[in-house]
Write an enzyme that holds these catalytic residues in place. Structure first.
Site, PDB file in Angstrom:
ATOM      1  CE  LYS A 110      57.155  86.790  21.559  1.00  0.00           C
ATOM      2  NZ  LYS A 110      55.900  86.666  20.893  1.00  0.00           N
ATOM      3  CE  LYS A 192      52.850  85.121  28.017  1.00  0.00           C
ATOM      4  NZ  LYS A 192      52.201  85.583  26.842  1.00  0.00           N
ATOM      5  CE  LYS A 195      51.952  80.126  21.317  1.00  0.00           C
ATOM      6  NZ  LYS A 195      50.772  80.146  20.507  1.00  0.00           N
TER       7      LYS A 195
HETATM    8  P1  TYM Z   1      49.383  84.349  21.063  1.00  0.00           P
HETATM    9  O1  TYM Z   1      49.459  83.442  19.886  1.00  0.00           O
HETATM   10  O2  TYM Z   1      50.620  84.527  21.883  1.00  0.00           O
HETATM   11  O3  TYM Z   1      48.236  83.881  22.030  1.00  0.00           O
HETATM   12  C1  TYM Z   1      46.919  83.667  21.596  1.00  0.00           C
HETATM   13  C2  TYM Z   1      45.914  84.105  22.653  1.00  0.00           C
HETATM   14  O4  TYM Z   1      46.132  83.373  23.869  1.00  0.00           O
HETATM   15  C3  TYM Z   1      46.256  84.290  24.963  1.00  0.00           C
HETATM   16  N1  TYM Z   1      47.226  83.731  25.939  1.00  0.00           N
HETATM   17  C4  TYM Z   1      46.947  83.568  27.251  1.00  0.00           C
HETATM   18  N2  TYM Z   1      45.829  83.804  27.968  1.00  0.00           N
HETATM   19  C5  TYM Z   1      45.853  83.491  29.296  1.00  0.00           C
HETATM   20  N3  TYM Z   1      46.923  82.958  29.928  1.00  0.00           N
HETATM   21  C6  TYM Z   1      48.079  82.699  29.244  1.00  0.00           C
HETATM   22  N4  TYM Z   1      49.112  82.144  29.875  1.00  0.00           N
HETATM   23  C7  TYM Z   1      48.118  82.999  27.833  1.00  0.00           C
HETATM   24  N5  TYM Z   1      49.065  82.871  26.852  1.00  0.00           N
HETATM   25  C8  TYM Z   1      48.507  83.328  25.708  1.00  0.00           C
HETATM   26  C9  TYM Z   1      46.778  85.585  24.330  1.00  0.00           C
HETATM   27  O5  TYM Z   1      46.472  86.720  25.105  1.00  0.00           O
HETATM   28  C10 TYM Z   1      46.059  85.614  22.999  1.00  0.00           C
HETATM   29  O6  TYM Z   1      44.786  86.201  23.113  1.00  0.00           O
HETATM   30  N6  TYM Z   1      49.652  88.866  18.938  1.00  0.00           N
HETATM   31  C11 TYM Z   1      48.767  87.777  19.242  1.00  0.00           C
HETATM   32  C12 TYM Z   1      48.099  87.154  18.022  1.00  0.00           C
HETATM   33  C13 TYM Z   1      47.356  88.138  17.155  1.00  0.00           C
HETATM   34  C14 TYM Z   1      46.100  88.712  17.451  1.00  0.00           C
HETATM   35  C15 TYM Z   1      45.781  89.526  16.317  1.00  0.00           C
HETATM   36  C16 TYM Z   1      45.211  88.609  18.528  1.00  0.00           C
HETATM   37  C17 TYM Z   1      47.745  88.598  15.953  1.00  0.00           C
HETATM   38  N7  TYM Z   1      46.803  89.433  15.437  1.00  0.00           N
HETATM   39  C18 TYM Z   1      44.609  90.252  16.293  1.00  0.00           C
HETATM   40  C19 TYM Z   1      44.026  89.337  18.485  1.00  0.00           C
HETATM   41  C20 TYM Z   1      43.729  90.156  17.361  1.00  0.00           C
HETATM   42  C21 TYM Z   1      49.564  86.680  19.929  1.00  0.00           C
HETATM   43  O7  TYM Z   1      50.744  86.590  19.799  1.00  0.00           O
HETATM   44  O8  TYM Z   1      48.814  85.780  20.602  1.00  0.00           O
END
Ligand code: TYM
Length: 325
Positions: A110, A192, A195
Site C-alpha cells: 500500500k 487476487k 475492489k
Molecule cells: P478487507 O476489507 O480488505 O477484506 C475483507 C475480507 O475479505 C477477504 N478478501 C478476499 N477473500 C478472497 N478472495 C479475495 N479476492 C478477497 N479480497 C478480500 C479478506 O481476506 C478479508 O477477510 N484488514 C482487513 C479488515 C480487518 C479485519 C480486522 C479482519 C480489520 N480488522 C479484524 C479480521 C479481523 C481488511 O482489510 O479486509
C-alpha cells in the site's frame, strides 16, 4: 466460540469478499457468539472521501444485512462506535517493534500504491487490527488468505503481551476457507480480485444481470478447451470452477463432471446464469434495506452496545495489568 471479523468500508463488495470471508460469517453466526465490524478507522489509512464516509458505512451495513447477516444472531457494528479499539491499539503499540510493522506485506504494497500518502496509521494498521481481535477475547477469525499475515501478527502480540504482563488475551485462530481463500481477478487470474481493480476483473456482489453476464463471458481463460481444475496451468478456468462450486454448493469434482462435454462458452454461460440466480435476491433485499434506514441504524446501535460491554471488561483488565488507570 467467540468469532470476530472485520471489513473495510471502501469500494464495493465483490464476490471475493463474499466467498473469502462473508459467507463464512453467515455460516458461523448460527452456532457461535459472533461480532462483525465495519472497520472505518482502517479505511482512512488510504485516501478516502470524508464527505461520503457515512453514506459508505450505511451502504456497507445494508450489503451485509442483504447477504444474510442476521442481527438476531450476531453483533454487527461500526468500529468507531467502540472507542476502546483505539485505546487498546495505542497500548499494544508500545510493545511492537517498528521493524516488524515495516516488514508487513500490506504496508509495503500500500505504501508503494499510495506513495504520497504513507502515513503512520498505515504503518500501525496491523496493531489496530490486533486490537480489534484481542479486545473481544476472540477464538476464531474468519478471513481470506491475504489477511493471514495480519492474524499471525495479532497472535504474536497476544503472546508477547501475555508473557510480559501475565495471561490477559486469548490467542486467536484464523479460519481460512479452503477453496475460496483467494478468488482471482477475472481479467488477470495471477492477481487476487480486488475492489480497487479496473472494474472488468472484479465482479461486484450487487451487479446488474447484464453486467454479470458480460464480465463472466469476457473472463480470461486459456487456449485449450478442457474444463478441468488445474490452478498452475489453467488459472482462469480454475478460478471460474471455484466460483461455480462455491455458489452452487457442488464439490469441484462434481462441477468438472457436470461440464466434461461442454465448451468454455457453454460453461461460462451456465456460470453467469448461476450467479444471476444467486445474486438477484441480494440486490433486491439491499434495495428494501436502503428504504429502511431506521432498522439499519438501530441494528448498528445495538451491535455497538453489545460490543462495548465486552470491550470495557477487557480494557479494565488490560489497564490494571499495565499499571494504568
Ligand atoms: P478487507 O476489507 O480488505 O477484506 C475483507 C475480507 O475479505 C477477504 N478478501 C478476499 N477473500 C478472497 N478472495 C479475495 N479476492 C478477497 N479480497 C478480500 C479478506 O481476506 C478479508 O477477510 N484488514 C482487513 C479488515 C480487518 C479485519 C480486522 C479482519 C480489520 N480488522 C479484524 C479480521 C479481523 C481488511 O482489510 O479486509
Amino acid at each position: 466460540m467467540r468469532v470476530f471479523s472485520g471489513i473495510r468500508p471502501s469500494g464495493e463488495l465483490h464476490i471475493g469478499n463474499y466467498l473469502g470471508a462473508i459467507k463464512q460469517w453467515i455460516d458461523l453466526q448460527d452456532n457461535n457468539d459472533c461480532l462483525f465490524c465495519i472497520v472505518d478507522w482502517h479505511a482512512i489509512t488510504t485516501p478516502y472521501n470524508e464527505k461520503n464516509m457515512q453514506d459508505t458505512i450505511f451502504d456497507f451495513a445494508c450489503d451485509y444485512l442483504a447477504v444474510g447477516l442476521d442481527p438476531k444472531k450476531c453483533s454487527f457494528f461500526v468500529q468507531s462506535d467502540v472507542k476502546e479499539h483505539a485505546e487498546l491499539a495505542w497500548l499494544l503499540g508500545t510493545i511492537v517493534p517498528v521493524g516488524e510493522l515495516q516488514r508487513m506485506t500490506q504496508f509495503k504494497d500500500k505504501s508503494k500504491k499510495h506513495s504520497t500518502y504513507v502515513n503512520a496509521g498505515l504503518l500501525n494498521y496491523p496493531i489496530l487490527m490486533a486490537a480489534d481481535i484481542l479486545l473481544y477475547q476472540t477464538d476464531i477469525v474468519p478471513i481470506g488468505k491475504d489477511q493471514v499475515q495480519h492474524l499471525e501478527f495479532a497472535r504474536n502480540v497476544a503472546e508477547k503481551f501475555n508473557k510480559k504482563f501475565g495471561k490477559t488475551f486469548k490467542v486467536p485462530e484464523s479460519l481460512v476457507p479452503k477453496d475460496g481463500a483467494t478468488i482471482k481477478s477475472l481479467q488477470n487470474p495471477d492477481k487476487k480480485m480486488s475492489k480497487t481493480d479496473d472494474g472488468k476483473g472484479c465482479l461486484f456482489l450487487f451487479e446488474e444481470p447484464e453486467q454479470i453476464r458480460k464480465k463472466i463471458m469476457a473472463a480470461e481463460t486459456d487456449s485449450e478447451t478442457k474444463i478441468k481444475y488445474d490452478d498452475k496451468n489453467k488459472k482462469g478456468i480454475s478460478n471460474l470452477l471455484v466460483i461455480y462450486s462455491l455458489f452452487s454448493g457442488l464439490a469441484l469434482k462434481d462441477v468438472e463432471k457436470k461440464f466434461t462435454a461442454a465448451q468454455y462458452g457453454e460453461f461460462k454461460k451456465a456460470l453467469a446464469d448461476l450467479l444471476i440466480e444467486k445474486l438477484t435476491p441480494f440486490r433486491e433485499r439491499k434495495e428494501e434495506l436502503k428504504e429502511n434506514r431506521a432498522f439499519v441504524e438501530e441494528t448498528l446501535r445495538c451491535g455497538a452496545q453489545n460490543a462495548r460491554t465486552i470491550a470495557k471488561e477487557t480494557m479494565e483488565i488490560v489497564r490494571q495489568k499495565m499499571g494504568l488507570r
